[in-house]
Write a protein that holds these residues in place. Sequence first.
Motif, PDB file in Angstrom:
ATOM      1  N   TRP A  20       0.555  -0.969   0.812  1.00 35.73           N
ATOM      2  CA  TRP A  20       0.029   0.410  -0.095  1.00 35.73           C
ATOM      3  C   TRP A  20       0.820   1.627   0.178  1.00 35.73           C
ATOM      4  CZ3 TRP A  20      -3.895   1.773   4.777  1.00 35.73           C
ATOM      5  CH2 TRP A  20      -4.742   2.969   3.773  1.00 35.73           C
ATOM      6  N   ASP A  48       1.416  -8.926  -0.902  1.00 33.02           N
ATOM      7  CA  ASP A  48      -0.094  -8.672  -1.354  1.00 33.02           C
ATOM      8  C   ASP A  48      -0.557  -7.030  -2.138  1.00 33.02           C
ATOM      9  OD1 ASP A  48      -2.625  -8.515  -0.229  1.00 33.02           O
ATOM     10  OD2 ASP A  48      -1.574  -6.522   0.565  1.00 33.02           O
ATOM     11  N   SER A 141     -11.395 -10.112   2.484  1.00 36.50           N
ATOM     12  CA  SER A 141     -10.478  -8.874   3.345  1.00 36.50           C
ATOM     13  C   SER A 141     -12.016  -8.689   3.993  1.00 36.50           C
ATOM     14  CB  SER A 141      -9.672  -8.454   2.650  1.00 36.50           C
ATOM     15  OG  SER A 141      -8.927  -7.630   3.331  1.00 36.50           O
ATOM     16  N   ASN A 142     -11.740  -7.828   5.425  1.00 33.89           N
ATOM     17  CA  ASN A 142     -12.202  -7.149   6.341  1.00 33.89           C
ATOM     18  C   ASN A 142     -12.936  -7.619   6.390  1.00 33.89           C
ATOM     19  OD1 ASN A 142     -10.499  -4.433   6.718  1.00 33.89           O
ATOM     20  ND2 ASN A 142     -10.328  -4.656   4.586  1.00 33.89           N
ATOM     21  N   GLN A 163      -8.138 -11.382   5.169  1.00 37.77           N
ATOM     22  CA  GLN A 163      -7.088 -10.689   5.634  1.00 37.77           C
ATOM     23  C   GLN A 163      -7.650  -9.266   6.749  1.00 37.77           C
ATOM     24  OE1 GLN A 163      -4.826  -7.116   2.774  1.00 37.77           O
ATOM     25  NE2 GLN A 163      -4.192  -9.018   2.339  1.00 37.77           N
ATOM     26  N   SER A 192      -1.208  -4.090   8.184  1.00 37.16           N
ATOM     27  CA  SER A 192      -0.412  -3.387   9.294  1.00 37.16           C
ATOM     28  C   SER A 192      -0.053  -3.639  10.888  1.00 37.16           C
ATOM     29  CB  SER A 192      -2.178  -1.965   9.846  1.00 37.16           C
ATOM     30  OG  SER A 192      -2.802  -1.387   8.284  1.00 37.16           O
ATOM     31  N   ILE A 194       2.226  -4.058  11.652  1.00 35.28           N
ATOM     32  CA  ILE A 194       3.879  -3.024  12.941  1.00 35.28           C
ATOM     33  C   ILE A 194       2.131  -1.360  12.332  1.00 35.28           C
ATOM     34  CG2 ILE A 194       5.016  -3.937  12.410  1.00 35.28           C
ATOM     35  CD1 ILE A 194       5.755  -1.918  10.322  1.00 35.28           C
ATOM     36  N   GLN A 196       1.039   0.493  11.211  1.00 36.77           N
ATOM     37  CA  GLN A 196       1.798   1.418   9.754  1.00 36.77           C
ATOM     38  C   GLN A 196       3.104   2.362  11.237  1.00 36.77           C
ATOM     39  OE1 GLN A 196      -1.939   3.828   8.554  1.00 36.77           O
ATOM     40  NE2 GLN A 196      -1.981   2.113   6.773  1.00 36.77           N
ATOM     41  N   ILE A 232       2.169  -8.876   6.714  1.00 37.68           N
ATOM     42  CA  ILE A 232       2.387  -8.516   5.327  1.00 37.68           C
ATOM     43  C   ILE A 232       2.792  -6.779   5.684  1.00 37.68           C
ATOM     44  CG2 ILE A 232       1.313 -10.455   4.471  1.00 37.68           C
ATOM     45  CD1 ILE A 232      -1.153  -8.537   4.312  1.00 37.68           C
ATOM     46  N   LYS A 234       4.290  -3.743   5.024  1.00 38.60           N
ATOM     47  CA  LYS A 234       4.964  -2.533   3.666  1.00 38.60           C
ATOM     48  C   LYS A 234       6.252  -2.413   4.812  1.00 38.60           C
ATOM     49  CE  LYS A 234       5.046   1.211   1.747  1.00 38.60           C
ATOM     50  NZ  LYS A 234       5.571   2.328   2.488  1.00 38.60           N
ATOM     51  N   GLY A 236       8.888  -0.207   2.224  1.00 33.04           N
ATOM     52  CA  GLY A 236       9.584   1.175   0.606  1.00 33.04           C
ATOM     53  C   GLY A 236      10.868   0.858   1.108  1.00 33.04           C
ATOM     54  N   HIS A 240      14.834  -1.417   5.675  1.00 31.61           N
ATOM     55  CA  HIS A 240      13.247  -1.915   6.919  1.00 31.61           C
ATOM     56  C   HIS A 240      13.134  -3.030   6.543  1.00 31.61           C
ATOM     57  CE1 HIS A 240      12.332   2.297   7.333  1.00 31.61           C
ATOM     58  NE2 HIS A 240      13.070   1.923   7.680  1.00 31.61           N
ATOM     59  N   ASN A 244      12.512  -6.318   9.088  1.00 29.46           N
ATOM     60  CA  ASN A 244      11.766  -6.781   9.177  1.00 29.46           C
ATOM     61  C   ASN A 244      11.715  -8.274   8.593  1.00 29.46           C
ATOM     62  OD1 ASN A 244       9.912  -4.599   9.715  1.00 29.46           O
ATOM     63  ND2 ASN A 244       9.578  -4.367   7.939  1.00 29.46           N
TER      64      ASN A 244
HETATM   65  P1  NAP Z   1       2.093  -1.404   7.957  1.00 24.88           P
HETATM   66  O1  NAP Z   1       3.055  -2.494   7.492  1.00 24.88           O
HETATM   67  O2  NAP Z   1       1.812  -1.596   9.386  1.00 24.88           O
HETATM   68  O3  NAP Z   1       3.371  -0.251   8.612  1.00 24.88           O
HETATM   69  C1  NAP Z   1       3.337  -0.151   6.947  1.00 24.88           C
HETATM   70  C2  NAP Z   1       4.872   0.845   7.714  1.00 24.88           C
HETATM   71  O4  NAP Z   1       5.599   1.042   8.467  1.00 24.88           O
HETATM   72  C3  NAP Z   1       4.665   2.295   6.287  1.00 24.88           C
HETATM   73  O5  NAP Z   1       5.745   3.274   7.072  1.00 24.88           O
HETATM   74  C4  NAP Z   1       6.569   0.953   6.627  1.00 24.88           C
HETATM   75  O6  NAP Z   1       7.303   2.733   6.578  1.00 24.88           O
HETATM   76  C5  NAP Z   1       7.323   1.424   8.214  1.00 24.88           C
HETATM   77  N1  NAP Z   1       7.875   0.565   8.052  1.00 24.88           N
HETATM   78  C6  NAP Z   1       8.071  -0.931   7.549  1.00 24.88           C
HETATM   79  N2  NAP Z   1       9.038  -1.321   8.145  1.00 24.88           N
HETATM   80  C7  NAP Z   1      10.429  -0.423   9.335  1.00 24.88           C
HETATM   81  C8  NAP Z   1      11.026  -0.277   9.926  1.00 24.88           C
HETATM   82  N3  NAP Z   1      11.616  -1.894   9.560  1.00 24.88           N
HETATM   83  N4  NAP Z   1      11.341  -0.111  10.437  1.00 24.88           N
HETATM   84  C9  NAP Z   1      10.361   1.395  10.833  1.00 24.88           C
HETATM   85  N5  NAP Z   1       9.388   1.667   9.911  1.00 24.88           N
HETATM   86  C10 NAP Z   1       9.013   0.773   9.036  1.00 24.88           C
HETATM   87  O7  NAP Z   1       1.011  -0.981   7.725  1.00 24.88           O
HETATM   88  P2  NAP Z   1       0.387  -0.430   6.599  1.00 24.88           P
HETATM   89  O8  NAP Z   1       0.681  -0.828   4.873  1.00 24.88           O
HETATM   90  O9  NAP Z   1      -1.086  -0.789   6.844  1.00 24.88           O
HETATM   91  O10 NAP Z   1      -0.112  -2.693   6.230  1.00 24.88           O
HETATM   92  C11 NAP Z   1       0.736  -3.620   5.283  1.00 24.88           C
HETATM   93  C12 NAP Z   1       0.186  -4.056   3.950  1.00 24.88           C
HETATM   94  O11 NAP Z   1      -0.656  -4.492   4.628  1.00 24.88           O
HETATM   95  C13 NAP Z   1      -0.180  -3.060   3.107  1.00 24.88           C
HETATM   96  O12 NAP Z   1       1.170  -2.150   2.930  1.00 24.88           O
HETATM   97  C14 NAP Z   1      -1.408  -3.774   2.088  1.00 24.88           C
HETATM   98  O13 NAP Z   1      -1.086  -4.426   1.460  1.00 24.88           O
HETATM   99  C15 NAP Z   1      -2.016  -4.583   3.541  1.00 24.88           C
HETATM  100  N6  NAP Z   1      -2.974  -3.859   3.834  1.00 24.88           N
HETATM  101  C16 NAP Z   1      -4.490  -4.072   3.285  1.00 24.88           C
HETATM  102  C17 NAP Z   1      -5.864  -3.423   4.291  1.00 24.88           C
HETATM  103  C18 NAP Z   1      -7.648  -4.116   3.549  1.00 24.88           C
HETATM  104  O14 NAP Z   1      -7.924  -3.802   3.348  1.00 24.88           O
HETATM  105  N7  NAP Z   1      -6.809  -5.266   3.131  1.00 24.88           N
HETATM  106  C19 NAP Z   1      -5.656  -2.505   4.678  1.00 24.88           C
HETATM  107  C20 NAP Z   1      -4.656  -1.259   4.878  1.00 24.88           C
HETATM  108  C21 NAP Z   1      -3.535  -3.035   4.600  1.00 24.88           C
HETATM  109  P3  NAP Z   1       8.385   2.887   5.010  1.00 24.88           P
HETATM  110  O15 NAP Z   1       7.926   2.243   3.592  1.00 24.88           O
HETATM  111  O16 NAP Z   1       9.774   3.256   4.809  1.00 24.88           O
HETATM  112  O17 NAP Z   1       9.140   1.592   4.801  1.00 24.88           O
END
Ligand code: NAP
Length: 276
Positions: A20, A48, A141-142, A163, A192, A194, A196, A232, A234, A236, A240, A244
């Motif tokens: 995302w 994903d 999902s959801n 998911q 999510s 961690i 976000q 899963i 994310k 960038g 990171h 992870n």
């Molecule tokens: P997340 O994975 O909990 O957190 C992502 C954030 O954490 C980004 O800002 C990333 O920054 C940072 N981060 C990651 N690794 C890090 C590290 N080692 N040290 C410091 N910061 C770190 O949140 P998410 O993106 O919302 O959730 C993960 C995935 O789940 C999404 O990308 C998407 O594919 C899926 N998702 C699905 C739904 C749904 O409705 N089904 C909703 C939300 C998410 P950087 O980018 O700078 O690394």
Amino acid sequence: MREIELPNGARIPKLGQGTWRMGEDPSRAAAEREALICGIDLGMTLIDTAEMYGDGATERLVGEALAGGRRDEVFLVSKVYPHNAGRRSLPAACEASLRRLRTDRLDLYLLHWPGSVPLAETVEAMEALVAAGRIGSWGVSNFDADDMAELVEAGGKGCMTDQVLYNIARRGPEFDLVPWLAGHRMPLMAYSPIEQGRLPDSAALHEVAERHGVAPMQAALAWAMRDGAIAIPKAGTVAHVRANRRAADIVLTAEARAALDAAYPPPSRKLRLAML
Ligand code: NAP
């Protein structure tokens, strides 16, 4: 890499990669592609994505990352908008995702959240895509526990996963959804994981992290990959992703789990499933 089995017997990694917000900013695209490829190299081969992300830009970025011959190493997951989950719209949405992802099949296709198309119609359309070889399997999902029960009623026994938002600070699903999924041998895919990057801090998390030589965020990620769950995150950047990846090698002791339970208590009542 630790693996988990889907109801159809497919084995997939317990730690994958979210996407995302990737592909939305051209100045970050090269680093994001590099991060995804590094994750594949490190065994985080579940990717994903969704048609919604960046209005297709994220799927395009994933397609570019896989174009160098990496597609077959990856368990590729995408999601369809609920308004595209009908008899005629689902195949069209799937074809558009496949084009953007530069591939001829998805490994798993998820309904992004419950919508107004009747579930029986979506299930039928998903099964038709499986029969046509365009997707390997499908899921949702959801979906909360009552949505899952409704899905099964509507003929959705072929669902592979749900998911949902799940992490150490969002334990609501443990009250009824986690047991429901376990009873149906369906892994939960934690999004999510961690929070976000905004997880509430605690001394317990720091202590567990220190014991394993990682940052608190990776200790929380190890927690999210518990029993029947896939996480899963994310990331960038390559840095990171590498950080992870270490979470997948951490097995929390009973003592660590108890300390974390005290700092982030499990739910004592039903909480409606939250969405981000
Ligand atoms: P997340 O994975 O909990 O957190 C992502 C954030 O954490 C980004 O800002 C990333 O920054 C940072 N981060 C990651 N690794 C890090 C590290 N080692 N040290 C410091 N910061 C770190 O949140 P998410 O993106 O919302 O959730 C993960 C995935 O789940 C999404 O990308 C998407 O594919 C899926 N998702 C699905 C739904 C749904 O409705 N089904 C909703 C939300 C998410 P950087 O980018 O700078 O690394």
